[in-house]
Structures are given as structure tokens and as C-alpha cells.
Enzyme design. Structure first.
Site, PDB file in Angstrom:
ATOM      1  N   ASP A   3      -7.155 -18.458   4.877  1.00  0.00           N
ATOM      2  CA  ASP A   3      -8.501 -18.640   4.315  1.00  0.00           C
ATOM      3  C   ASP A   3      -9.493 -19.061   5.400  1.00  0.00           C
ATOM      4  O   ASP A   3      -9.114 -19.711   6.383  1.00  0.00           O
ATOM      5  CB  ASP A   3      -8.436 -19.707   3.202  1.00  0.00           C
TER       6      ASP A   3
ATOM      7  N   ASN B  54      -9.411 -11.509  -5.924  1.00  0.00           N
ATOM      8  CA  ASN B  54     -10.354 -11.098  -4.875  1.00  0.00           C
ATOM      9  C   ASN B  54     -11.146  -9.830  -5.238  1.00  0.00           C
ATOM     10  O   ASN B  54     -12.131  -9.497  -4.583  1.00  0.00           O
ATOM     11  CB  ASN B  54      -9.647 -10.907  -3.524  1.00  0.00           C
TER      12      ASN B  54
END
Ligand code: IPE
Ligand code: IPE
Ligand code: MG
Length: 225
Positions: free
Chosen positions: A14, A62
Site C-alpha cells: 500500500d 479496488n
């Protein structure tokens, strides 16, 4: 169990967006740098003793991102497979994909199938989570376990994507967020966790080595004493 060596490490990669933002660059550049970090890490498997490295590349959530960003990520995936497959073969890396990857674009599915076939004999596993969601994984495994008439922990675990992988020892998340974001929920039950502020594009093989050193010093009790 002090001084144990990790067999299976998973990483929530991330912070690509924040890496780019800090440099006033488009998000796409952050993702591109993120792929370079992946490449360096996969290369480092030559000198790091690990049976399996699992990377969270694209979550089932996502898809909520703008189409342009999703397209960009899929394109990076295509390019990564194409450019790095020879290296996987050379370095004995077995590619594994976890998640609902068969519903990705047909050309990606085809590329992945080819890569899976060609790397099937590799001795170390690189598992990439694509269109992956931990809750959906558990639901599918529970359904399969029920169909087999054997709803036990063992049977459920045997129906997870990770059934053929060693137990998860260490889960790392970069970028300072302290959450799982639907990653390896079942598998994390007794995993050690490491949350670092390093943004994914800045994560190097040395960070992984440090994390493994740290892991080997931890006492895992699995509920005992
Ligand atoms: C991780 O970086 C890459 C993916 C989720 C595909 P992000 O894009 O989430 O970066 P941040 O969290 O916005 O910094
Ligand atoms: C988790 O990161 C997914 C991947 C790294 C592929 P996100 O950036 O999507 O997670 P949230 O939205 O911050 O929880
Ligand atoms: Mg993020």
C-alpha cells in the site's frame, strides 16, 4: 517457538498513490514504481530463504477506483508478466494467483494461465492476489466444505486458495495503515503482523530482511504458554 524461520510472508503493498502525491507525480507513476519494488523483491528471493511470498496486488474492492486507474493497473499487470516471466523461469519461481482472477479481461487470463503452466515446477512460490477478497474466499470455501458434507476447520482451510501453501507466518502492510482490507482473513489467525510507515515504492529487499529478522525473534504461542 522462538527463533523460528518464516516460511510464508504476505504483504499488503500500500501507498503507491501517496508516494506519487508527495512528489507531485500522477498516481500512475506511483504504481509504476510499485512494480519496480515488486521486481526487486522477487529477485531477492534468490538470497532470502522463503518458501512463499504472497503479494496483494488488486483487491475485489479496488474496482471502485476510477476506470482510468483500474485500466492502468491491469496494464501494469500485463507488462509485468510479459517482462518478468523469463526471470521466474530462470530463478525457479512458481507463480500462483489467488482471488477471482478468471473473471479478469480474457487476454490477462490467458497470459496468467500460460505463466502458471510454465512456472508450475518452480520450487519457491510467488502468490499474487488479484481481484482477491478474503470474505468471498471464506464464503466459497464454506460452500465447498458444506457440499462435501465436512464443515470443519480443516476442510474449510483445504478449500481456500492457499490450501497448498505453508501456513502464513508474517503479514506486512506498508504505508502506515493498520488494517487488513479484506486480505487473508482466515490465514491471519495466528500470523505475526508488521505495520510499517514505508510507502510501497520505497520498500526494498532490506526491509523484508529486517522484517524476517524481527520475526525470528518473536515468541509465537498459538494460544499456549
Ligand atoms: C496500493 O497503493 C496499490 C493498490 C491498491 C493497487 P494505493 O493506490 O492504494 O496507494 P494509496 O493508499 O492511495 O497511497
Ligand atoms: C489494499 O489497499 C489493497 C491492495 C494493496 C491491493 P487499499 O489501498 O485498496 O486499501 P484501503 O482502501 O486503504 O483499505
Ligand atoms: Mg491504498
Amino acid at each position: 517457538m522462538a527463533d523460528a524461520r518464516a516460511r510464508h510472508v504476505a504483504i499488503i503493498m500500500d501507498g503507491n498513490g501517496r508516494w506519487a502525491k508527495k512528489r507531485h507525480l500522477p498516481r500512475a507513476m506511483g504504481h509504476r514504481k510499485g512494480v519496480e519494488a515488486v521486481r526487486a523483491l522477487v529477485r531477492s528471493l534468490q538470497s532470502i530463504e522463503l518458501e512463499c511470498l504472497t503479494l496483494y496486488a488488486f483487491s475485489s474492492e479496488n474496482w471502485k477506483r476510477p476506470e482510468e486507474e483500474v485500466d492502468d493497473l491491469m496494464d501494469l499487470m500485463r507488462r509485468f508478466i510479459k517482462s518478468d516471466l523469463p526471470e521466474f523461469l530462470e530463478h525457479d519461481v512458481r507463480l500462483k494467483i489467488i482471488g477471482d482472477w478468471q473473471s479478469l479481461e480474457p487476454d490477462i487470463v490467458e497470459m496468467l494461465e500460460d505463466a502458471l503452466r510454465r512456472t508450475a515446477d518452480g520450487t519457491r512460490t510467488l502468490a499474487v492476489a488479484l481481484n482477491y477478497g478474503g470474505q468471498a474466499e471464506i464464503v466459497a470455501a464454506a460452500r465447498a466444505a458444506a457440499e462435501a458434507g465436512d464443515i470443519t476447520e480443516r476442510s474449510l482451510a483445504n478449500h481456500l486458495y492457499t490450501a497448498d501453501l505453508p501456513p502464513l507466518d508474517l503479514l506486512i502492510r506498508t504505508s502506515g495503515e493498520v488494517r487488513l482490507s479484506n486480505f487473508l482473513l482466515w490465514q491471519s489467525a495466528y500470523a505475526e503482523m508488521l505495520f510499517t510507515d514505508v510507502l510501497w515504492p520505497d520498500f526494498t529487499p532490506d526491509h523484508l530482511r529486517d522484517a524476517l529478522d524481527h520475526f525470528s525473534g518473536r515468541e509465537r504461542r498459538f494460544g499456549g504458554r
